[in-house]
Design a protein around this motif. Structure first.
Motif, mmCIF file in Angstrom:
data_model
loop_
_atom_site.group_PDB
_atom_site.id
_atom_site.type_symbol
_atom_site.label_atom_id
_atom_site.label_comp_id
_atom_site.label_asym_id
_atom_site.label_seq_id
_atom_site.Cartn_x
_atom_site.Cartn_y
_atom_site.Cartn_z
ATOM 1 N N GLN A 1 22.780 55.247 50.777
ATOM 2 C CA GLN A 1 21.496 55.926 50.954
ATOM 3 C C GLN A 1 20.923 55.646 52.352
ATOM 4 O OE1 GLN A 1 19.666 58.012 49.082
ATOM 5 N NE2 GLN A 1 17.813 57.972 50.347
ATOM 6 N N ASP B 1 12.640 48.137 48.043
ATOM 7 C CA ASP B 1 11.591 47.300 47.447
ATOM 8 C C ASP B 1 11.682 47.324 45.929
ATOM 9 O OD1 ASP B 1 10.611 46.633 49.915
ATOM 10 O OD2 ASP B 1 8.994 48.112 49.915
ATOM 11 N N SER B 2 11.882 48.507 45.367
ATOM 12 C CA SER B 2 11.997 48.651 43.915
ATOM 13 C C SER B 2 13.216 47.915 43.391
ATOM 14 C CB SER B 2 12.075 50.136 43.562
ATOM 15 O OG SER B 2 12.290 50.321 42.179
ATOM 16 N N ASN C 1 15.323 59.172 56.035
ATOM 17 C CA ASN C 1 13.969 59.033 55.494
ATOM 18 C C ASN C 1 13.663 57.549 55.297
ATOM 19 O OD1 ASN C 1 11.596 59.005 53.935
ATOM 20 N ND2 ASN C 1 12.069 61.019 53.085
ATOM 21 N N LYS C 2 13.127 56.935 56.343
ATOM 22 C CA LYS C 2 12.903 55.489 56.361
ATOM 23 C C LYS C 2 11.971 55.046 55.230
ATOM 24 C CE LYS C 2 11.579 51.846 59.654
ATOM 25 N NZ LYS C 2 10.429 51.243 58.972
ATOM 26 N N GLU C 3 10.916 55.798 55.002
ATOM 27 C CA GLU C 3 9.926 55.424 53.987
ATOM 28 C C GLU C 3 10.544 55.421 52.585
ATOM 29 O OE1 GLU C 3 5.496 56.783 52.345
ATOM 30 O OE2 GLU C 3 6.400 57.774 54.075
ATOM 31 N N THR C 4 11.270 56.469 52.259
ATOM 32 C CA THR C 4 11.912 56.558 50.940
ATOM 33 C C THR C 4 12.945 55.458 50.756
ATOM 34 O OG1 THR C 4 11.599 58.952 50.818
ATOM 35 C CG2 THR C 4 13.318 58.010 49.420
ATOM 36 N N ASN C 5 13.765 55.231 51.783
ATOM 37 C CA ASN C 5 14.796 54.201 51.701
ATOM 38 C C ASN C 5 14.197 52.824 51.446
ATOM 39 O OD1 ASN C 5 16.635 56.200 52.236
ATOM 40 N ND2 ASN C 5 16.945 55.634 54.387
ATOM 41 N N GLU C 6 13.136 52.506 52.175
ATOM 42 C CA GLU C 6 12.534 51.188 52.023
ATOM 43 C C GLU C 6 11.814 51.043 50.684
ATOM 44 O OE1 GLU C 6 10.238 50.120 55.456
ATOM 45 O OE2 GLU C 6 11.967 50.274 56.812
ATOM 46 N N MET C 7 11.270 52.147 50.175
ATOM 47 C CA MET C 7 10.674 52.107 48.842
ATOM 48 C C MET C 7 11.736 51.829 47.780
ATOM 49 S SD MET C 7 7.857 55.219 48.898
ATOM 50 C CE MET C 7 7.674 55.132 47.111
ATOM 51 N N LEU C 8 12.896 52.457 47.917
ATOM 52 C CA LEU C 8 13.998 52.215 46.992
ATOM 53 C C LEU C 8 14.467 50.762 47.055
ATOM 54 C CD1 LEU C 8 16.155 55.451 47.505
ATOM 55 C CD2 LEU C 8 15.019 54.737 45.385
ATOM 56 N N SER D 1 20.714 58.876 54.738
ATOM 57 C CA SER D 1 19.370 59.432 54.848
ATOM 58 C C SER D 1 18.585 58.812 56.002
ATOM 59 C CB SER D 1 18.605 59.209 53.536
ATOM 60 O OG SER D 1 17.246 59.584 53.685
#
Length: 281
Positions: free
Chosen positions: A17, A32-33, A23-30, A21
């Motif tokens: 991912q 963190d989760s 998409n830095k924000e989405t990747n880092e959210m994933l 991708s």
């Protein structure tokens, strides 16, 4: 190691991912989760737990995909992995796969350059890596007759990467040579019609190992075997292309087309985790 099944996000998939991708924000959210869930259920596995998360964070920082102080963010994880390491070393039931996962964590940590060098932490990482390498060599020797060639080849590929980056070659040189020679001899004797998909993948790993270890004799031997058979496996065909281009000393890193390994998360991880001069595109 505690393992939780049926989770959607794995270390291998999350690595892909980040590589695919932008998409830095989405990747880092994933990410963190991923970490939060592993901590919530005390999951220390590599596939979907803190061991894998620690490796991934370390890898992403090393390749400047994440920007933060690696020692600071992984301080507590290092301590947890140290406890796992001691258990793995003293446990006679520890598998080769578990040992390779721990070795990968320590190798990746040693490849990081921290803002503030801590000699005691560095020493602990090195000593843990040595214990794990010794344990792996011992396990390989004791189970040589029952371990599959594919499993042995993965150990050799990892060791070739270790000596290229952060480990003293003299500490593994003799057993490394012996196991490589045994596997090459094994495949030289095999009839072309007897090769299965797993054998084709094994040959690819042996060729990558030979090139990374810079042994032209092995490179030629393995190439002759590959030429003598008809490669049927698609992943093996793609890995042969990687092996043909690969040069561990090349400043112009080999670029890997991620399209060739689409949804082959385990293969992308294996390449990222075992080859020195490599980048994905």
């Amino acid at each position: 190691m505690n393992h939780v099944k049926n989770r959607k996000i794995t270390t291998h998939r999350l690595l892909s991912q980040f590589l695919v991708s932008s998409n830095k924000e989405t990747n880092e959210m994933l990410l963190d989760s991923f970490v939060e869930e592993a901590m919530l259920i005390d999951n220390y596995s590599f596939s979907d737990g803190l061991l894998g998360a620690g490796w991934l964070i370390s890898y992403l920082i090393k390749h400047k995909i994440l920007v933060c102080d690696v020692d600071e963010i992984l301080y507590d994880v290092d301590d947890l992995i140290y406890k796992l390491t001691i258990k793995a070393v003293i446990n006679s039931e520890t598998t080769i796969e578990e040992l390779l996962q721990l070795i990968s964590y320590y190798q990746q940590r040693l490849l990081n350059k921290s803002k503030t060098y801590n000699i005691y932490r560095h020493f602990a990482l090195i000593e843990c890596l040595k214990l794990l390498v010794d344990k792996t060599l011992s396990t390989l020797s004791e189970n040589s007759l029952i371990l599959a060639p594919l499993e042995k080849s993965r150990v050799l590929l990892k060791f070739s990467y270790l000596v290229k980056t952060c480990f003293n070659e003299k500490e593994i040189e003799i057993p490394f040579y012996n196991h490589m020679e045994d596997l090459i001899f094994f495949y030289k004797k095999m009839k072309p019609d007897d090769f299965k998909a797993e054998d084709e993948i094994t040959l690819c790993y042996l060729q990558l190992t030979s090139k990374q270890y810079e042994n032209p004799y092995w490179v030629n031997c393995v190439m002759e075997i590959i030429k003598s058979i008809e490669i049927q496996n698609q992943v093996a065909s793609s890995l042969i292309k990687v092996a043909d281009l690969y040069n561990p000393n090349d400043d112009n890193y080999v670029s890997i087309e991620l399209f060739d390994f689409i949804q082959k998360y385990d293969v992308i991880f294996l390449l990222a985790n075992n080859l020195k001069s490599l980048k994905f595109k």
